[in-house]
Design an enzyme around this catalytic site. Sequence first.
Site, PDB file in Angstrom:
ATOM      1  N   GLY A   1       0.977  -1.239   0.135  1.00  0.00           N
ATOM      2  CA  GLY A   1       0.038  -0.442   0.029  1.00  0.00           C
ATOM      3  C   GLY A   1       0.867   1.113   0.618  1.00  0.00           C
ATOM      4  CG  ASN A   2      -0.472   5.375  -0.793  1.00  0.00           C
ATOM      5  OD1 ASN A   2       0.646   5.457  -2.207  1.00  0.00           O
ATOM      6  ND2 ASN A   2      -1.709   4.811  -2.021  1.00  0.00           N
TER       7      ASN A   2
ATOM      8  CG  HIS B   1      -1.614  -4.201   4.407  1.00  0.00           C
ATOM      9  ND1 HIS B   1      -1.251  -4.076   5.127  1.00  0.00           N
ATOM     10  CD2 HIS B   1      -1.173  -3.642   3.298  1.00  0.00           C
ATOM     11  CE1 HIS B   1      -1.634  -2.515   5.085  1.00  0.00           C
ATOM     12  NE2 HIS B   1      -2.051  -2.243   4.054  1.00  0.00           N
TER      13      HIS B   1
ATOM     14  CB  VAL C   1      -3.289  -2.998  -8.627  1.00  0.00           C
ATOM     15  CG1 VAL C   1      -2.161  -2.777  -7.760  1.00  0.00           C
ATOM     16  CG2 VAL C   1      -3.847  -4.759  -8.752  1.00  0.00           C
ATOM     17  CG  ASP C   2      -5.425  -0.931  -3.837  1.00  0.00           C
ATOM     18  OD1 ASP C   2      -5.692  -0.277  -5.121  1.00  0.00           O
ATOM     19  OD2 ASP C   2      -4.729  -0.139  -2.851  1.00  0.00           O
TER      20      ASP C   2
ATOM     21  CG  ASP D   1      -9.714  -1.052   0.941  1.00  0.00           C
ATOM     22  OD1 ASP D   1      -9.125  -1.243   2.113  1.00  0.00           O
ATOM     23  OD2 ASP D   1      -8.259  -1.743   0.144  1.00  0.00           O
TER      24      ASP D   1
ATOM     25  CB  SER E   1      -5.094   6.483   3.405  1.00  0.00           C
ATOM     26  OG  SER E   1      -4.345   6.335   2.303  1.00  0.00           O
TER      27      SER E   1
END
Lengths: 205, 205
Positions: A7-8, A12, A73-74, A89, A92
């Site tokens: 992630g940013n 995970h 993509v997430d 989701d 942030s």
Amino acid sequence: MILLDVGNTRAHLSVDGVVEHLPVDEAIARYHARHVHYINVNPHHADALSAIASWHDLDGDLHLPGDYPTMGVDRRAVCLAHAEGIFIDAGSAITVDKVIKGRYQGGFILPGLAAYRRMYTAISPVLDVPLEPVTLDALPTTTQDGVNFGTMAPIIAIINTIRDNLPLYITGGDGQTIARYFDDATHDETLVFQGMQNALKRKNP
Amino acid sequence: MILLDVGNTRAHLSVDGVVEHLPVDEAIARYHARHVHYINVNPHHADALSAIASWHDLDGDLHLPGDYPTMGVDRRAVCLAHAEGIFIDAGSAITVDKVIKGRYQGGFILPGLAAYRRMYTAISPVLDVPLEPVTLDALPTTTQDGVNFGTMAPIIAIINTIRDNLPLYITGGDGQTIARYFDDATHDETLVFQGMQNALKRKNP
């Protein structure tokens, strides 16, 4: 098998089925010798990740019919976790996406709950109140409830508006906070990994 | 007669029925010799305003049955503009309040539209898109629409959720932007002044 979602801010991982959250560097140091399927939304890490011989970027394998070219993509991974539903989701940013019979219908992006807090505080010190559960059944009559209702109620209202009786799947760091406002939401911190796993199964049936 | 609404950044005036927006200092310089009824939400200006002999603070005259002790005086003024309705003041924050037969029912506070923009930009440069009108009839399939829908749709959804067929009155700098999403909203930049005027009429019938 290891599945990795970069992630940013953090990585995970699902390591043989156990979820871990690590700084990206530490994930690389710990698992560079293992076979890893990853997705990555952080361009700063792209070169380091692709340089690892035993790691495989799943981006090109996450086929979501109906998606759009710049869709993260997430988000695609989350939408591949189940054949249909509303997929949320809450990190942030909060992404809300709709999938019917495997086809992406569209979705939208809300600021994350932490961003709401920062935003209220920046507007006025009077609005600097802690995020606490608030009833949505009655209109607030205090500033604290007014801010908490103002944060949560619009999010819940728009989700209900677009829901169309679909199953509701919620993941991300603030997933539980949002799931609490629904009787029938499924809170599941492994949605991204399930989507990645489903893409792998389709690729290697 | 002059009605003056001192906000966090500027002064809004109704001078013999004509609306003006001025820096607070300039409003004082220009009209200190006139008879002015004012409300003020900015503690920094309180002393300067109360020192002017011909100016009168209307705070204590804005009686809104059912209100709460710390409710902002400008919100009370807006709620006194009409006997009932949903009252929206879209400025640096967006307040949404409900009044039925003159009695306050409660309300809540959203970040202002400019705060949403800053918030998205802070989360990711990808989300730094201009605020543009977006259809709420279909789910977005681009990032730009996803951000604009994410800003507007939750606000419109929660307003519709609490509306109960009441008239909808919208004021404030972003009032027109929000009013556009309703068929039957009344956009009126004088709501605060009407509330002040109604309070004055009740005091001196």
